[in-house]
Design a protein around this motif. Structure first.
Motif, PDB file in Angstrom:
ATOM      1  N   UNK A 186       0.895  -1.289   0.154  1.00  0.00           N
ATOM      2  CA  UNK A 186      -0.135   0.039  -0.143  1.00  0.00           C
ATOM      3  C   UNK A 186       0.846   1.208  -0.056  1.00  0.00           C
ATOM      4  N   UNK A 187       1.850   1.253   0.816  1.00  0.00           N
ATOM      5  CA  UNK A 187       2.683   2.435   0.905  1.00  0.00           C
ATOM      6  C   UNK A 187       3.571   2.552  -0.417  1.00  0.00           C
ATOM      7  N   UNK A 188       3.947   1.494  -1.271  1.00  0.00           N
ATOM      8  CA  UNK A 188       4.385   1.681  -2.497  1.00  0.00           C
ATOM      9  C   UNK A 188       3.481   2.034  -3.462  1.00  0.00           C
ATOM     10  N   UNK A 189       2.142   1.670  -3.396  1.00  0.00           N
ATOM     11  CA  UNK A 189       1.130   2.266  -4.377  1.00  0.00           C
ATOM     12  C   UNK A 189       0.866   3.606  -4.326  1.00  0.00           C
ATOM     13  N   UNK A 190       1.025   4.071  -3.051  1.00  0.00           N
ATOM     14  CA  UNK A 190       0.958   5.840  -2.766  1.00  0.00           C
ATOM     15  C   UNK A 190       2.300   6.417  -3.033  1.00  0.00           C
ATOM     16  N   UNK A 191       3.210   5.733  -3.484  1.00  0.00           N
ATOM     17  CA  UNK A 191       4.440   6.393  -3.441  1.00  0.00           C
ATOM     18  C   UNK A 191       5.014   6.990  -2.217  1.00  0.00           C
ATOM     19  N   UNK A 192       4.664   6.310  -1.187  1.00  0.00           N
ATOM     20  CA  UNK A 192       5.244   6.665   0.164  1.00  0.00           C
ATOM     21  C   UNK A 192       6.642   5.944   0.476  1.00  0.00           C
ATOM     22  N   UNK A 193       7.756   6.756   0.808  1.00  0.00           N
ATOM     23  CA  UNK A 193       8.918   5.812   1.229  1.00  0.00           C
ATOM     24  C   UNK A 193       8.681   5.397   2.481  1.00  0.00           C
ATOM     25  N   UNK A 194       9.197   4.484   2.749  1.00  0.00           N
ATOM     26  CA  UNK A 194       9.102   3.746   4.168  1.00  0.00           C
ATOM     27  C   UNK A 194      10.221   3.637   5.108  1.00  0.00           C
ATOM     28  N   UNK A 195       9.903   3.619   6.068  1.00  0.00           N
ATOM     29  CA  UNK A 195      10.948   3.453   7.297  1.00  0.00           C
ATOM     30  C   UNK A 195      10.514   1.998   7.961  1.00  0.00           C
ATOM     31  N   UNK A 196      11.397   1.193   8.084  1.00  0.00           N
ATOM     32  CA  UNK A 196      11.195  -0.050   8.550  1.00  0.00           C
ATOM     33  C   UNK A 196      11.581  -0.222  10.092  1.00  0.00           C
ATOM     34  N   UNK A 197      10.300  -0.534  10.802  1.00  0.00           N
ATOM     35  CA  UNK A 197      10.622  -0.823  12.411  1.00  0.00           C
ATOM     36  C   UNK A 197      10.435  -2.243  12.607  1.00  0.00           C
ATOM     37  N   UNK A 198      11.064  -2.723  13.578  1.00  0.00           N
ATOM     38  CA  UNK A 198      10.837  -4.314  14.114  1.00  0.00           C
ATOM     39  C   UNK A 198      11.341  -5.147  13.088  1.00  0.00           C
ATOM     40  N   UNK A 199      12.570  -5.035  12.551  1.00  0.00           N
ATOM     41  CA  UNK A 199      13.089  -5.872  11.539  1.00  0.00           C
ATOM     42  C   UNK A 199      13.496  -7.329  11.841  1.00  0.00           C
ATOM     43  N   UNK A 200      13.729  -7.184  13.384  1.00  0.00           N
ATOM     44  CA  UNK A 200      14.190  -8.128  13.802  1.00  0.00           C
ATOM     45  C   UNK A 200      13.214  -8.859  15.175  1.00  0.00           C
ATOM     46  N   UNK A 201      12.131  -8.212  14.791  1.00  0.00           N
ATOM     47  CA  UNK A 201      10.633  -8.448  15.457  1.00  0.00           C
ATOM     48  C   UNK A 201      11.209  -8.335  17.070  1.00  0.00           C
ATOM     49  N   UNK A 202      11.457  -7.357  17.547  1.00  0.00           N
ATOM     50  CA  UNK A 202      11.928  -7.061  18.869  1.00  0.00           C
ATOM     51  C   UNK A 202      12.893  -8.035  19.457  1.00  0.00           C
ATOM     52  N   UNK A 203      13.904  -8.308  18.383  1.00  0.00           N
ATOM     53  CA  UNK A 203      14.962  -9.335  19.099  1.00  0.00           C
ATOM     54  C   UNK A 203      14.505 -10.778  18.892  1.00  0.00           C
TER      55      UNK A 203
END
Length: 372
Positions: A190-207
């Motif tokens: 959805x973010x890509x559809x609306x051309x919004x750049x993304x910051x990723x959080x929880x890439x390691x799922x809280x460790x």
């Protein structure tokens, strides 16, 4: 012309889990972590009004703002209008407090914190959308966006209503990529559809993905015995296009050093690597868990208004990852706005409408034993 944040290095320092000395942030170790991070060429720091009860913003003021030129890094913080603010003025004053705590003068990225579910309405009622645009016009905020925890369709509604938002921050990791509850992939799309750049959080799922269940570790170690499990999770996230950065909530020097190694000469996942991560995801998915699809039929008629899917989310976190502390944290978050599992009166309404035929009453009793 590139997108917002394209040139920002793709490892960001998340400041939610800083090293502690008792009740206080370990400023000495935090300074060393900041130094190593900047010396390695990384520049994005992410805090929030409520992290560590406000101590995160104070700590980064000491460890970063007072010690480095303001233009040498990007600093982000967040405004949680749904938490603690009793009216619009108190919500708006959170920005003033964040500026005072950090001493930053301005914020490069400012986020409306944790939109979704019943929380978005506070930003509407308190006029925060217009307020942050006013502050942006004054130069107090350089870029404005929001962090989000809800379904993809809700994200789309917000982006349609507020096209002025410049970016979104989403929970994305390989464990949640196809999750019905988190919808990492669907929200990212959805973010890509609306051309919004993304910051990723929880890439390691809280460790949790730093030490995933043994069957998952075997998959990853067989592919590369020298690579940490956390590095696989970070590379999965950072390989996605359209990112501002990937936040890692580092709480010690060893985590910092491992993450810096992962991003030194960063290599996106190739085809073979992507297959390894997909195998790890499917292995994780196959670990027995409550087969809840979050349809919420059980919630609609529950006389005690228990967030049954939320309770099951915490229970599954415990059964899959075996981390009781993390699962208890999830349980507290999921039941914060309603009754806990112990409020169940065993009326059976939930079980009568569950498409998955889950023995909900017994599962709630187990949750009480584990979490209350």
């Amino acid at each position: 012309m590139g997108y917002l944040g394209e040139q920002i290095p793709k490892l960001g320092f998340g400041l939610m889990r800083l090293p502690m000395l008792g009740e206080d942030v370990d400023i000495g170790q935090t300074k060393e972590m900041v130094d190593r991070f900047l010396n390695a060429g990384f520049t994005y720091f992410d805090t929030a009004f409520g992290y560590i009860g406000g101590k995160s913003e104070l700590a980064i003021g000491e460890a970063l703002v007072k010690r480095y030129p303001r233009e040498s890094y990007q600093l982000a913080t967040k405004l949680p209008a749904w938490a603690d603010a009793k009216n619009a003025q108190e919500a708006k004053d959170m920005l003033t407090t964040s500026l005072k705590r950090t001493g930053a003068g301005y914020f490069d990225f400012y986020l409306l914190h944790n939109l979704g579910a019943g929380r978005t309405r506070f930003f509407d009622e308190y006029g925060i959308w217009d307020y942050v645009q006013e502050q942006k016009a004054k130069g107090v905020l350089k870029h404005v966006g929001f962090s989000f925890h809800d379904k993809a369709e809700v994200l789309e509604e917000i982006l349609q209503a507020h096209p002025e938002m410049e970016f979104v921050q989403l929970q994305i990791n390989y464990a949640d990529w196809e999750s019905d509850a988190i919808q990492s992939r669907a929200c990212y799309e959805v973010a890509r559809k609306y051309d919004k750049p993304v910051i990723i959080m929880e890439p390691v799922k809280g460790g949790l993905l730093a030490q995933p269940p043994e069957p998952v570790q075997k998959v990853l170690k067989a592919a590369d015995p020298k690579a940490s499990c956390a590095s696989w999770a970070l590379r999965f996230a950072a390989s996605l296009p359209g990112l501002i950065t990937v936040l890692s909530g580092m709480s010690g020097l060893s985590q910092m050093d491992d993450n810096l190694r992962t991003f030194a000469g960063f290599k996106p996942l190739d085809g073979a690597d992507a297959k390894v991560v997909e195998q790890a995801r499917k292995t994780l998915e196959a670990i027995p868990a409550i087969p809840c699809t979050n349809c919420r039929y059980c919630v609609k008629g529950c006389p005690m208004e228990i967030n049954i899917p939320g309770v099951f989310k915490a229970a599954n976190s415990l059964s899959v990852y075996g981390n009781l502390e993390s699962a208890k944290g999830n349980y507290g978050f999921e039941t914060r706005e309603g009754n806990k599992a112990s409020a169940c009166i065993a009326c059976g309404q939930c079980e009568s409408v569950c498409p998955q035929h889950i023995e909900i009453i017994e599962a709630l009793r187990t949750a009480v034993e584990n979490f209350e």
